[in-house]
Design an enzyme around this catalytic site. Structure first.
Site, PDB file in Angstrom:
ATOM      1  N   THR A  29       0.807  -1.217   0.000  1.00  0.00           N
ATOM      2  CA  THR A  29       0.000   0.000   0.000  1.00  0.00           C
ATOM      3  C   THR A  29       0.838   1.263   0.000  1.00  0.00           C
ATOM      4  O   THR A  29       0.475   2.268  -0.618  1.00  0.00           O
ATOM      5  CB  THR A  29      -0.938   0.010   1.228  1.00  0.00           C
ATOM      6  OG1 THR A  29      -1.816  -1.109   1.142  1.00  0.00           O
ATOM      7  CG2 THR A  29      -1.778   1.284   1.280  1.00  0.00           C
ATOM      8  N   ASP A  39       1.786  -7.280  -4.328  1.00  0.00           N
ATOM      9  CA  ASP A  39       0.916  -7.099  -3.186  1.00  0.00           C
ATOM     10  C   ASP A  39       1.357  -8.122  -2.148  1.00  0.00           C
ATOM     11  O   ASP A  39       1.721  -9.248  -2.491  1.00  0.00           O
ATOM     12  CB  ASP A  39      -0.541  -7.349  -3.593  1.00  0.00           C
ATOM     13  CG  ASP A  39      -1.509  -7.071  -2.462  1.00  0.00           C
ATOM     14  OD1 ASP A  39      -1.587  -7.920  -1.548  1.00  0.00           O
ATOM     15  OD2 ASP A  39      -2.193  -6.044  -2.496  1.00  0.00           O
ATOM     16  N   ASP A  91      -0.355  -6.820   5.133  1.00  0.00           N
ATOM     17  CA  ASP A  91      -1.133  -8.037   5.380  1.00  0.00           C
ATOM     18  C   ASP A  91      -0.277  -9.226   5.801  1.00  0.00           C
ATOM     19  O   ASP A  91      -0.686 -10.023   6.645  1.00  0.00           O
ATOM     20  CB  ASP A  91      -1.954  -8.402   4.143  1.00  0.00           C
ATOM     21  CG  ASP A  91      -3.130  -7.459   3.933  1.00  0.00           C
ATOM     22  OD1 ASP A  91      -3.447  -6.692   4.867  1.00  0.00           O
ATOM     23  OD2 ASP A  91      -3.723  -7.477   2.835  1.00  0.00           O
ATOM     24  N   GLN A 110      -4.964 -19.561  20.132  1.00  0.00           N
ATOM     25  CA  GLN A 110      -5.669 -18.628  19.253  1.00  0.00           C
ATOM     26  C   GLN A 110      -5.731 -17.229  19.856  1.00  0.00           C
ATOM     27  O   GLN A 110      -6.022 -16.263  19.144  1.00  0.00           O
ATOM     28  CB  GLN A 110      -7.102 -19.118  19.010  1.00  0.00           C
ATOM     29  CG  GLN A 110      -7.207 -20.430  18.266  1.00  0.00           C
ATOM     30  CD  GLN A 110      -8.648 -20.865  18.064  1.00  0.00           C
ATOM     31  OE1 GLN A 110      -9.574 -20.065  18.144  1.00  0.00           O
ATOM     32  NE2 GLN A 110      -8.852 -22.154  17.786  1.00  0.00           N
ATOM     33  N   CYS A 111      -5.480 -17.106  21.138  1.00  0.00           N
ATOM     34  CA  CYS A 111      -5.604 -15.807  21.812  1.00  0.00           C
ATOM     35  C   CYS A 111      -4.571 -14.825  21.274  1.00  0.00           C
ATOM     36  O   CYS A 111      -3.373 -15.097  21.300  1.00  0.00           O
ATOM     37  CB  CYS A 111      -5.420 -15.960  23.322  1.00  0.00           C
ATOM     38  SG  CYS A 111      -6.681 -16.964  24.112  1.00  0.00           S
TER      39      CYS A 111
END
Length: 356
Positions: free
Chosen positions: A28, A72, A105, A291-292
């Site tokens: 970006t 990208d 990303d 996952q936290c």
């Protein structure tokens, strides 16, 4: 000059303290609007000094290299990581620090990969980008580039202040293998829940020296072999045996990052455990990662829901991020280690990626 790279050099001040190589990969921060598709696309970054005339105030000599083709960051892959690490390695002796302009990303994946590919790193490699293109009036890209270059050029007692792979974003400098992107809207897009910031930028740059890795006199070693035969399996209530078996039956699969609940918990039903045990018995290494995102670490056996995981041979990822776990597994597998060696090295800190 490499025909895949466009180089633009310019002196910024007569008295030079540091030589900085800025590597533009896409993202970006260097986007422009395509009038035909009305979509943002990368454009050549050979006029950084025109966009950022205030770089003339930085006491450094800056060289810009474009790593073509510009991409990208969604198109990032292990081959890209190796190319980028090789570019840094090939220019290592000629520069005091490196700034990599990269899409946000997958920036945390790239930063983690560079940590492992560049062993014995003793110079700054700072990745940065932006949420808004450089050509937009409210862009965060200008400050991110300027501050990244200033930090990359900073020295204390003739040694780099931050001799490791980092991510700089919105006034904060993080260890590269400790961060994750958690916001696509705000300028403070990255966080490091389990490790302090290495520096904060305000009126002054405040370095958190106690948490910055020390320089090393060892020779830089470039690693170029990454094994991509891994997978990520994120648990959720109701996950089916069919879905799990589809992952574990992947051809040539060597390792799985198992994203579990809380401090490493998972279902305890026999069918679930049986599938994991079968995979372990086939030689697939399973790494338990929480996952936290807001902090915490995997503690297999703390709760009954994780006791069986430990019993069947699932190993703890401690407080490693998924991004760093992926990069570390690819790196270790690429080194040709046995499963026992792989399990050992996943349990210790190689580049400051886990707290043990």
């Amino acid at each position: 000059m490499n025909n895949e790279q466009l180089t633009v050099s310019f002196s910024l001040r007569t008295k030079l303290k540091s030589k900085i190589l800025v590597i533009y990969t896409g993202g970006t921060i260097g986007m422009m609007m395509n009038k035909e598709t009305n979509a943002l696309e990368p454009f050549p970054f050979d006029d950084i000094y025109m966009h950022l005339p205030m770089l003339n105030l930085v006491n450094a000599e800056i060289t810009v290299k474009e790593m073509l083709p510009l991409i990208d960051s969604s198109d990032t892959n292990p081959q890209f990581w190796v190319r980028l690490a090789t570019l840094i390695f090939d220019n290592y002796k000629d520069y005091d620090g490196f700034v990599v302009l990269h899409g946000t990303d997958t920036m945390a994946y790239t930063a983690s990969a560079l940590c492992f590919l560049l062993e014995n790193l003793s110079k700054p490699v700072i990745l940065t980008g932006s949420q808004l293109p450089l050509g937009v009036i409210r862009t965060d890209g200008r400050e991110n580039i300027l501050n990244s270059i200033e930090i990359a050029a900073a020295k204390q007692e003739e040694k780099p202040r931050v001799p490791e792979v980092c991510i700089y974003f919105e006034n904060s400098l993080f260890r590269g293998n400790r961060v994750y992107k958690d916001n696509a809207e705000h300028f403070n897009a990255f966080h490091s829940a389990n490790y302090p910031k290495l520096a904060e930028v305000g009126v002054r740059v405040k370095y958190n020296d106690a948490f910055i890795r020390q320089t090393t006199d060892k020779q830089l070693i470039l690693h170029t072999k990454l094994d991509e035969n891994i997978a990520i399996l994120k648990l959720y209530p109701g996950i089916t045996q069919k879905a799990m078996r589809a992952v574990f039956n992947t051809e040539n699969l060597r390792a799985v990052v198992l994203e579990t609940f809380g401090s490493g918990n998972a279902p305890s039903n026999p069918e679930f455990i049986s599938i994991l045990e079968e995979a372990v018995n086939k030689g697939i290494v399973i790494v338990n990662v929480t996952q936290c995102k807001g902090g915490g670490t995997v503690e297999i056996g703390r709760y009954g829901a994780s006791v069986l995981l430990k019993k069947i041979g699932v190993i703890s990822g401690h407080d490693i991020t998924t991004e760093a776990a992926v990069a570390k597994l690819m790196y270790l597998l690429g080194e040709g280690l046995t499963n026992e060696e792989l399990k050992y090295y996943m349990g210790i800190s190689l580049r400051g990626e886990i707290t043990v």
